[in-house]
Motif scaffolding. Structure first.
Motif, mmCIF file in Angstrom:
data_model
loop_
_atom_site.group_PDB
_atom_site.id
_atom_site.type_symbol
_atom_site.label_atom_id
_atom_site.label_comp_id
_atom_site.label_asym_id
_atom_site.label_seq_id
_atom_site.Cartn_x
_atom_site.Cartn_y
_atom_site.Cartn_z
ATOM 1 N N SER A 52 0.821 -1.212 0.000
ATOM 2 C CA SER A 52 0.000 0.000 0.000
ATOM 3 C C SER A 52 0.856 1.264 0.000
ATOM 4 C CB SER A 52 -0.914 0.005 1.227
ATOM 5 O OG SER A 52 -0.129 0.017 2.406
ATOM 6 N N SER A 53 2.144 1.125 -0.215
ATOM 7 C CA SER A 53 3.068 2.254 -0.204
ATOM 8 C C SER A 53 3.947 2.189 -1.456
ATOM 9 C CB SER A 53 3.923 2.212 1.077
ATOM 10 O OG SER A 53 4.734 3.356 1.161
ATOM 11 N N GLY A 54 5.139 2.739 -1.354
ATOM 12 C CA GLY A 54 6.052 2.699 -2.476
ATOM 13 C C GLY A 54 7.391 3.333 -2.126
ATOM 14 N N ILE A 55 8.282 3.291 -3.109
ATOM 15 C CA ILE A 55 9.630 3.836 -2.955
ATOM 16 C C ILE A 55 9.858 4.869 -4.042
ATOM 17 C CG2 ILE A 55 12.101 3.334 -2.929
ATOM 18 C CD1 ILE A 55 11.318 0.363 -2.437
ATOM 19 N N LEU A 56 10.302 6.055 -3.643
ATOM 20 C CA LEU A 56 10.803 7.036 -4.603
ATOM 21 C C LEU A 56 12.299 6.824 -4.714
ATOM 22 C CD1 LEU A 56 9.048 10.398 -3.611
ATOM 23 C CD2 LEU A 56 8.244 8.603 -5.154
ATOM 24 N N LYS A 76 9.601 15.669 -1.216
ATOM 25 C CA LYS A 76 8.718 14.985 -2.163
ATOM 26 C C LYS A 76 8.208 13.679 -1.576
ATOM 27 C CE LYS A 76 11.409 15.257 -5.924
ATOM 28 N NZ LYS A 76 11.807 15.047 -7.333
ATOM 29 N N CYS A 77 9.089 12.935 -0.936
ATOM 30 C CA CYS A 77 8.670 11.666 -0.336
ATOM 31 C C CYS A 77 7.681 11.920 0.796
ATOM 32 C CB CYS A 77 9.887 10.887 0.164
ATOM 33 S SG CYS A 77 9.501 9.200 0.665
ATOM 34 N N HIS A 78 7.913 12.965 1.567
ATOM 35 C CA HIS A 78 6.997 13.320 2.653
ATOM 36 C C HIS A 78 5.603 13.649 2.105
ATOM 37 C CE1 HIS A 78 5.410 15.164 6.280
ATOM 38 N NE2 HIS A 78 5.218 16.293 5.629
ATOM 39 N N LEU A 86 12.372 6.384 0.640
ATOM 40 C CA LEU A 86 13.185 7.131 -0.309
ATOM 41 C C LEU A 86 14.527 6.441 -0.482
ATOM 42 C CD1 LEU A 86 13.819 9.689 -2.016
ATOM 43 C CD2 LEU A 86 14.545 10.793 0.121
ATOM 44 N N PHE A 87 14.864 6.146 -1.729
ATOM 45 C CA PHE A 87 16.214 5.721 -2.095
ATOM 46 C C PHE A 87 16.852 6.926 -2.757
ATOM 47 C CE2 PHE A 87 15.502 0.854 -2.824
ATOM 48 C CZ PHE A 87 15.117 0.701 -1.508
#
Length: 133
Positions: A52-56, A76-78, A86-87
């Protein structure tokens, strides 16, 4: 990647050097639509959904700390409702020209980002992984 980090090169050269690997891990380039609810023209370099989320995934080079791009990436990730992780790829050392002493970008970014994870500072970014190239 070493050649992409030479003076005068852009972050797009760094991105191009590892794009096949990022795509192999399920990242989409320049994911569209993640920030439609905001008036800003925001978008990550790469995005990968996870549950239900993701990685930038953000790639920086010349403007990493000079123009606060590392902090913009964190922001942006926030803001992103589709990513809590965040990577952040940054140069270990950065030279804008052959005559200058390299700036220790990686160390500077680690110090800046870790302040968001001090007790009492709250964001919805669960983790940041900083990769130095």
């Amino acid at each position: 990647m070493r050649l992409a980090n030479l003076p005068g090169m852009s972050s797009s050269e760094v991105q191009a050097s590892f794009l096949p690997y990022a795509e192999g891990l399920g990242f989409r380039s320049e994911a569209k639509g993640l920030f439609l609810e905001y008036k800003n023209n925001l978008g990550p370099d790469y995005y990968r959904p996870i549950g239900s989320s993701g990685i930038l995934l953000e790639v920086e080079r010349g403007k990493t700390t000079t123009n606060n791009m590392d902090l913009l990436d964190f922001w942006k990730c926030h803001l992103c409702r589709s990513a809590d992780y965040l990577f952040l790829m940054v140069p270990q050392a950065l030279k804008h020209n052959d005559a200058m002493t390299p700036k220790k970008e990686y160390n500077a970014v680690v110090k800046r980002i870790e302040t968001f994870f001090v007790e009492g500072n709250h964001t919805n970014v669960r983790e940041v992984h900083i990769f130095g190239y």
